[in-house]
Design a protein around this motif. Structure first.
Motif, PDB file in Angstrom:
ATOM      1  N   CYS A  13       0.852  -1.189   0.000  1.00 29.74           N
ATOM      2  CA  CYS A  13       0.000   0.000   0.000  1.00 29.74           C
ATOM      3  C   CYS A  13       0.885   1.234   0.000  1.00 29.74           C
ATOM      4  O   CYS A  13       1.566   1.514   0.987  1.00 29.74           O
ATOM      5  CB  CYS A  13      -0.908  -0.005   1.232  1.00 29.74           C
ATOM      6  N   THR A  14       0.914   1.970  -1.119  1.00 27.27           N
ATOM      7  CA  THR A  14       1.711   3.190  -1.176  1.00 27.27           C
ATOM      8  C   THR A  14       1.057   4.275  -0.334  1.00 27.27           C
ATOM      9  O   THR A  14      -0.093   4.148   0.095  1.00 27.27           O
ATOM     10  CB  THR A  14       1.854   3.683  -2.621  1.00 27.27           C
ATOM     11  N   ALA A  15       1.771   5.367  -0.122  1.00 26.29           N
ATOM     12  CA  ALA A  15       1.284   6.432   0.747  1.00 26.29           C
ATOM     13  C   ALA A  15      -0.055   6.987   0.302  1.00 26.29           C
ATOM     14  O   ALA A  15      -0.894   7.355   1.129  1.00 26.29           O
ATOM     15  CB  ALA A  15       2.325   7.556   0.809  1.00 26.29           C
ATOM     16  N   GLU A  16      -0.284   7.046  -1.012  1.00 27.30           N
ATOM     17  CA  GLU A  16      -1.552   7.572  -1.518  1.00 27.30           C
ATOM     18  C   GLU A  16      -2.586   6.465  -1.731  1.00 27.30           C
ATOM     19  O   GLU A  16      -3.667   6.710  -2.280  1.00 27.30           O
ATOM     20  CB  GLU A  16      -1.340   8.355  -2.810  1.00 27.30           C
ATOM     21  N   GLY A  17      -2.292   5.250  -1.275  1.00 26.69           N
ATOM     22  CA  GLY A  17      -3.141   4.104  -1.556  1.00 26.69           C
ATOM     23  C   GLY A  17      -4.150   3.764  -0.485  1.00 26.69           C
ATOM     24  O   GLY A  17      -4.688   2.659  -0.492  1.00 26.69           O
ATOM     25  N   GLY A  18      -4.408   4.685   0.451  1.00 24.97           N
ATOM     26  CA  GLY A  18      -5.460   4.455   1.429  1.00 24.97           C
ATOM     27  C   GLY A  18      -4.994   3.984   2.788  1.00 24.97           C
ATOM     28  O   GLY A  18      -5.819   3.613   3.631  1.00 24.97           O
ATOM     29  N   GLY A  19      -3.674   3.994   3.039  1.00 23.21           N
ATOM     30  CA  GLY A  19      -3.168   3.591   4.347  1.00 23.21           C
ATOM     31  C   GLY A  19      -3.404   4.668   5.398  1.00 23.21           C
ATOM     32  O   GLY A  19      -4.092   5.663   5.163  1.00 23.21           O
ATOM     33  N   LEU A  20      -2.817   4.467   6.575  1.00 20.68           N
ATOM     34  CA  LEU A  20      -2.985   5.439   7.644  1.00 20.68           C
ATOM     35  C   LEU A  20      -1.992   6.579   7.522  1.00 20.68           C
ATOM     36  O   LEU A  20      -0.889   6.422   7.003  1.00 20.68           O
ATOM     37  CB  LEU A  20      -2.802   4.775   9.011  1.00 20.68           C
ATOM     38  N   ILE A  47      -7.007  -2.191  -3.995  1.00 15.42           N
ATOM     39  CA  ILE A  47      -7.833  -1.986  -2.812  1.00 15.42           C
ATOM     40  C   ILE A  47      -6.940  -2.105  -1.583  1.00 15.42           C
ATOM     41  O   ILE A  47      -6.178  -3.069  -1.456  1.00 15.42           O
ATOM     42  CB  ILE A  47      -8.961  -3.026  -2.739  1.00 15.42           C
ATOM     43  N   ARG A  48      -7.023  -1.138  -0.707  1.00 15.14           N
ATOM     44  CA  ARG A  48      -6.277  -1.259   0.556  1.00 15.14           C
ATOM     45  C   ARG A  48      -7.039  -2.192   1.486  1.00 15.14           C
ATOM     46  O   ARG A  48      -8.215  -2.009   1.759  1.00 15.14           O
ATOM     47  CB  ARG A  48      -6.120   0.111   1.212  1.00 15.14           C
ATOM     48  N   LEU A  49      -6.343  -3.209   1.973  1.00 11.07           N
ATOM     49  CA  LEU A  49      -6.893  -4.110   2.977  1.00 11.07           C
ATOM     50  C   LEU A  49      -5.974  -4.073   4.187  1.00 11.07           C
ATOM     51  O   LEU A  49      -4.743  -4.092   4.046  1.00 11.07           O
ATOM     52  CB  LEU A  49      -6.983  -5.539   2.428  1.00 11.07           C
ATOM     53  N   SER A  50      -6.561  -3.999   5.369  1.00 18.75           N
ATOM     54  CA  SER A  50      -5.751  -3.940   6.588  1.00 18.75           C
ATOM     55  C   SER A  50      -6.566  -4.485   7.748  1.00 18.75           C
ATOM     56  O   SER A  50      -7.774  -4.720   7.639  1.00 18.75           O
ATOM     57  CB  SER A  50      -5.340  -2.491   6.890  1.00 18.75           C
ATOM     58  N   THR A  51      -5.909  -4.665   8.889  1.00 18.39           N
ATOM     59  CA  THR A  51      -6.615  -5.014  10.109  1.00 18.39           C
ATOM     60  C   THR A  51      -6.070  -4.201  11.269  1.00 18.39           C
ATOM     61  O   THR A  51      -4.887  -3.852  11.304  1.00 18.39           O
ATOM     62  CB  THR A  51      -6.520  -6.522  10.416  1.00 18.39           C
ATOM     63  N   ASP A  52      -6.956  -3.875  12.199  1.00 20.03           N
ATOM     64  CA  ASP A  52      -6.608  -3.163  13.429  1.00 20.03           C
ATOM     65  C   ASP A  52      -6.669  -4.160  14.575  1.00 20.03           C
ATOM     66  O   ASP A  52      -7.716  -4.765  14.826  1.00 20.03           O
ATOM     67  CB  ASP A  52      -7.590  -2.027  13.704  1.00 20.03           C
ATOM     68  N   LEU A  53      -5.561  -4.305  15.303  1.00 20.89           N
ATOM     69  CA  LEU A  53      -5.469  -5.243  16.408  1.00 20.89           C
ATOM     70  C   LEU A  53      -5.142  -4.486  17.685  1.00 20.89           C
ATOM     71  O   LEU A  53      -4.366  -3.525  17.661  1.00 20.89           O
ATOM     72  CB  LEU A  53      -4.376  -6.284  16.141  1.00 20.89           C
ATOM     73  N   ARG A  54      -5.723  -4.940  18.799  1.00 19.33           N
ATOM     74  CA  ARG A  54      -5.433  -4.320  20.095  1.00 19.33           C
ATOM     75  C   ARG A  54      -4.955  -5.382  21.072  1.00 19.33           C
ATOM     76  O   ARG A  54      -5.613  -6.421  21.248  1.00 19.33           O
ATOM     77  CB  ARG A  54      -6.672  -3.626  20.664  1.00 19.33           C
ATOM     78  N   ASN A 102       5.040   4.288   2.925  1.00 15.83           N
ATOM     79  CA  ASN A 102       4.853   3.279   1.887  1.00 15.83           C
ATOM     80  C   ASN A 102       4.923   1.917   2.565  1.00 15.83           C
ATOM     81  O   ASN A 102       5.969   1.504   3.052  1.00 15.83           O
ATOM     82  CB  ASN A 102       5.939   3.402   0.812  1.00 15.83           C
ATOM     83  N   PHE A 103       3.793   1.234   2.622  1.00 18.90           N
ATOM     84  CA  PHE A 103       3.671   0.003   3.399  1.00 18.90           C
ATOM     85  C   PHE A 103       3.773  -1.215   2.489  1.00 18.90           C
ATOM     86  O   PHE A 103       3.270  -1.198   1.370  1.00 18.90           O
ATOM     87  CB  PHE A 103       2.345  -0.019   4.145  1.00 18.90           C
ATOM     88  N   GLU A 104       4.409  -2.262   3.009  1.00 17.50           N
ATOM     89  CA  GLU A 104       4.540  -3.530   2.297  1.00 17.50           C
ATOM     90  C   GLU A 104       3.896  -4.635   3.115  1.00 17.50           C
ATOM     91  O   GLU A 104       3.807  -4.552   4.344  1.00 17.50           O
ATOM     92  CB  GLU A 104       6.016  -3.863   2.072  1.00 17.50           C
ATOM     93  N   ALA A 105       3.448  -5.683   2.426  1.00 17.10           N
ATOM     94  CA  ALA A 105       2.912  -6.847   3.117  1.00 17.10           C
ATOM     95  C   ALA A 105       3.973  -7.396   4.073  1.00 17.10           C
ATOM     96  O   ALA A 105       5.105  -7.665   3.659  1.00 17.10           O
ATOM     97  CB  ALA A 105       2.509  -7.918   2.105  1.00 17.10           C
TER      98      ALA A 105
END
Length: 339
Positions: A204-211, A310-317, A283-286
């Motif tokens: 997910c690149t910086a403009e690709g929907g990441g945080l 499509i940006r796919l991610s998960t939030d974990l606590r 710039n995020f990588e798998a």
């Protein structure tokens, strides 16, 4: 974390990507964030000494760990998720679920994911979003030892507890995603400190929907929460822990427009210095994971990926085993769980 900071941190945006052009970032609403207000997150290699990782976390409110989880484990989960959602026609015809390329012939709003203000219509679509949270490859990702062993070492915990309610989110190009917030808003019942892990499931690149993170904003989150506690003195206990109470926005977010947030809240509450804090992107990588403080202000970038990914991610606590956690989050995500 009770770890002393031994020396001042160099601002993260001055340390990495110095030769790269800053991307044009948008939030859910509003124009591009002004280029002078954007910087780069600091990357941290997985073999960096723990003392340095903790120093960065204490100072910056986050630590961005590269290649923590095996890449193929993450991509297997991505492929499984989009194969699961394929009946919704979210994927471009002839493309692989592993790539996750959006079907741009459809309206992005019909493919909103978890965290959007308005979920898509149709029981079948919502059932698929719910059942995606218990898919086998996703479960394998959540239980991976590289993630849990790192959390224990980093936090100095003997054992960790991952909250059952994880947030598996997709963000299609030009779609609507998570607004500006800090995590404590949604986990007010637990009294103990928790650690968030944001895991991009795919590149997910910086403009690709990441945080994107508002630099050094832990103090802002704490001040917002302290103000809320003061104004909520007359609330019932149930109202005080509700992120959607009368003092909050209807979707629990602080804002959906970066410029509005900077002008109407930051500058008004903290003066010019507050209003000029940078938004940091990466710039995020798998396989990468970002761990952040529960009060750090952040939100999703509007997905403008040029390849249609499509940006796919998960939030974990994570909590320390035996601590006072938010029990409401010990159930798998449901669309009507009120959290």
């Amino acid at each position: 974390m009770a770890v002393a900071v031994q020396q001042p941190s160099v601002p993260a945006h001055e340390l990495v990507y110095e030769r790269q052009q800053l991307p044009k970032l948008r939030s859910n609403h509003g124009p591009c964030v002004d280029a002078s207000s954007v910087g780069w997150m600091q990357e941290t290699s997985v073999d960096t000494p723990l003392e340095e990782m903790r120093r960065r976390f204490n100072t910056d409110g986050y630590v961005f760990i590269k290649h923590l989880i095996p890449r193929e484990t993450v991509l297997d989960s991505r492929e499984e998720y989009f194969a699961h959602l394929a009946p919704t026609h979210i994927l471009k015809a002839g493309t692989s679920p592993r790539d996750g390329i959006f079907n741009d012939a459809d309206d992005p709003e019909t493919h909103n994911g978890v965290g959007a203000t308005r979920l898509p219509d149709g029981v079948d679509r919502l059932d698929l979003l719910e059942s995606a949270h218990v898919l086998p490859k996703y479960d394998e990702l959540l239980k991976h030892d590289s993630l849990h062993s790192f959390v224990r070492r980093f936090m100095g915990w003997k054992n960790d507890v991952l909250l059952t309610r994880t947030l598996l989110r997709h963000n299609v190009p030009n779609g609507f995603s998570t607004g500006i917030h800090y995590d404590k808003l949604f986990l007010r019942k637990g009294e103990s400190e928790f650690l968030t892990a944001w895991v991009p499931i795919g590149d997910c690149t910086a403009e690709g929907g990441g945080l994107m993170y508002l630099e050094n904003s832990q103090d802002i989150g704490r001040n917002v929460e302290a103000d809320f506690v003061k104004r909520a003195e007359h609330f019932t206990p149930e109202e005080r822990i509700n992120a959607f109470n009368a003092n909050m926005a209807r979707d629990g977010q602080l804002a959906h427009n970066v410029d509005d947030f900077r002008r109407d809240y930051l500058a008004g509450q903290f003066g010019r210095n507050g209003g000029k804090r940078r938004w940091l992107a990466g710039n995020f990588e798998a396989g990468d994971v970002v761990f952040h403080n529960e009060y750090l202000i952040h939100g999703a970038v509007k997905n403008q990926d040029p390849e249609g990914r499509i940006r796919l991610s998960t939030d974990l606590r994570f909590y320390e085993e035996g601590s006072s956690l938010d029990e409401r989050w010990m159930k798998v995500w449901k669309r009507d769980d009120g959290l």
